[in-house]
Design an enzyme around this catalytic site. Sequence first.
Site, short mmCIF file in Angstrom:
data_model
loop_
_atom_site.label_atom_id
_atom_site.label_comp_id
_atom_site.label_asym_id
_atom_site.label_seq_id
_atom_site.Cartn_x
_atom_site.Cartn_y
_atom_site.Cartn_z
NE ARG A 97 -3.79 2.99 -0.83
CZ ARG A 97 -5.03 2.92 -0.40
NH1 ARG A 97 -5.71 4.01 -0.12
NH2 ARG A 97 -5.62 1.75 -0.25
CG ASP A 99 -5.70 -7.35 -7.60
OD1 ASP A 99 -4.63 -7.58 -7.02
OD2 ASP A 99 -6.60 -6.65 -7.11
CD GLU A 149 -10.71 -1.86 -8.33
OE1 GLU A 149 -11.88 -1.55 -8.00
OE2 GLU A 149 -9.72 -1.67 -7.59
CD GLU A 182 -3.10 -0.87 0.18
OE1 GLU A 182 -3.13 0.17 -0.49
OE2 GLU A 182 -3.93 -1.79 0.04
C1 DMJ Z 1 -6.32 0.47 -5.07
O1 DMJ Z 1 -5.56 0.81 -3.97
C2 DMJ Z 1 -5.51 -0.19 -6.13
O2 DMJ Z 1 -6.19 -0.14 -7.32
C3 DMJ Z 1 -5.18 -1.62 -5.81
O3 DMJ Z 1 -4.49 -2.26 -6.84
C4 DMJ Z 1 -6.43 -2.39 -5.51
N1 DMJ Z 1 -7.30 -1.72 -4.62
C5 DMJ Z 1 -7.49 -0.33 -4.60
C6 DMJ Z 1 -8.75 0.20 -5.19
O4 DMJ Z 1 -9.82 -0.61 -5.17
#
Ligand code: DMJ
Length: 655
Positions: free
Chosen positions: A286, A415, A549, A282
């Site tokens: 970010r 993912d 998404e 995270e």
């Molecule tokens: C985001 O922080 C990013 O897209 C991550 O890859 C998956 N989850 C969240 C948003 O849903």
Amino acid sequence: MPMGGLLPMFSSPPGGGLGGGGGGGSGGLGIRKVAGPGAFRLTEKFVLLLVFSAFITLCFGAIFFLPDSSKLLSGVFFHSNSALQPASDHKPGLGLGSINAGGKGEEGSEGERAAAAAAADNLAKIREDHERALREAKETLQKLPEEIQRDILQEKEQVLQDKLLNKGNAGGLPHLDFRPPIGALGREPTDPEIRQKRAKIKEMMKHAWDNYKLYAWGLNELKPISKKGHSSSLFGNIQGATIVDALDTLFIMEMKDEFKEAKEWIEKHLDFNVNAEISVFEVNIRFVGGLLSAYYLSGEEIFRRKAVELGEKLLPAFHTPSGIPWALLNLKSGIGRNWPWASGGSSILAEFGTLHLEFVHLSHLSGNPVFAEKVFGIRNVLNTLDKPQGLYPNYLNPSSGQWGQHHVSVGGLGDSFYEYLLKAWLMSDKTDLEAKKMYFAAVQAIETHLIRKSSGGLTYIAEWKGGLLEHKMGHLTCFAGGMFALGAACASPELTQHHIELGAEIARTCYESYNRTAMKLGPEAFRFDGGVEAIATRQSEKYYILRPEVIETYMYMWRLTHDPKYRKWAWEAVEALEKHCRVDGGYSGLRDVYLKQESYDDVQQSFFLAETLKYLYLLFSDDDLLPLEHWIFNTEAHLLPVLRKNNQEVEENHK
Ligand code: DMJ
């Protein structure tokens, strides 16, 4: 540099040594244990051991067996250091007096006594160094070869970091000519309706930002109902997640005052010297991603400096036997661990597999290859492992370097690993052929084993648990439509059409997951069993937390096909957001999208500003804003430029 480290060990005061312990920024790195102040380098330990042994034997032999030899000893070893001698002693030929004088005062002068004390101190120091060298050499001899190897690597890494921190220029970073970003500011769309829609999305950003500023400034996120700050343990006590996540959206929307105040906050308050455990993934996507993106758009050095500083803080996460990083890291102690719930102490594919893009850019911007080496190390481990049916399980144990449970998902836990394979290839100006191969092989296995069509004709991506399919698709999985479409544009001609269609089918299914709710916003997960299609059946899966998404997939589909339905679907989502998520104090997630009445979760997620609103804005902008052939979006929608091979911007090891 390596040999230079020897001299201070002889002459510096205790506690001195390499780098002088300055630069508190890196003081928290666990690797200090090996190469920190006062420690000896591995090769040096043996040399020291030999030199000191011979030296001490000589000294003691001289002291004990040669009468009155101390003067000679002192003269040989200490005379050159006038600082150790009182001024009155600076006479050629005059020794330091007896080392054993010890206050007896037979030889009289105070100067001689002081000189004797200084000499005794020095001998004590030599003895101490000698013992320490012996101790460290003994410890080294007790180590396994792989431990020695790891120590050497850590030392190497430390030297590089010290170099980086101690360089003379700003922030210790090499000079870079900033290249003006391509397409960072687009034209106003000519179509008045589109222009208006785009302006509306900018207004949404302003509402989200202004309320964050009003009620939660400097904290991680906003609670728009309670009108106060929200802190997430994902960032430990690093603060300002919304500010960093929003930077590039503010920039491309030309919200100049807001961008300026965000930058000022970062200059004054963004602090990574915290004693707290953070999520490596995270914080990387970010904070590192947000700072890199802000640098590439604005050219402001502060963003580059902060990104590299944070990148360094994340490096101890890689200190595992396999080099697969921990999920969690204490930024001060450098101690890592994994989520307690993860299968057998495993690291998570979507977490360690989603560092690649940012780390390659960190190496590019810092001149320090260590970041890229780490992520290529992850790839090497993955390439030595057998994949069940060609699929990548979500869990990998960092100690054994082996898979944990055989669960496979293109949604949560898996993912963005797949996303980063494709984007690593594209970001390398298509020179990283290994990434390309891995991506297309993975997609083929996904198609064969996970992608199914419902009786109602909806294509979905199921989850795989040890060979059994769970017919469920997460909101997170919906990003895959955009990924397939992006990959299609670059696939071999036979695959292009097929992958575009796959993207379009996933986009349609995800749209249906929105359209079949009362609020026209999609649930966290929806199922294709028990007589339902694209509907959440479990209460725990009915929430919507402002995720991007589905809109992300619309954005890629729009850019690659210009089919107007994607703008139409996106606008429906805007209307639903305005109707159900917008509140006085910002935007809130919803607990149940199947209800007519909103039940708010009271969190304005930072990714709403980073991703959801950015993708919406791009959907209603012309394609000249952030052209896809120049920009790669990290998984948090932060912007990283393609590293052009003809500018030698591609790391050597990508070739
Ligand atoms: C985001 O922080 C990013 O897209 C991550 O890859 C998956 N989850 C969240 C948003 O849903």
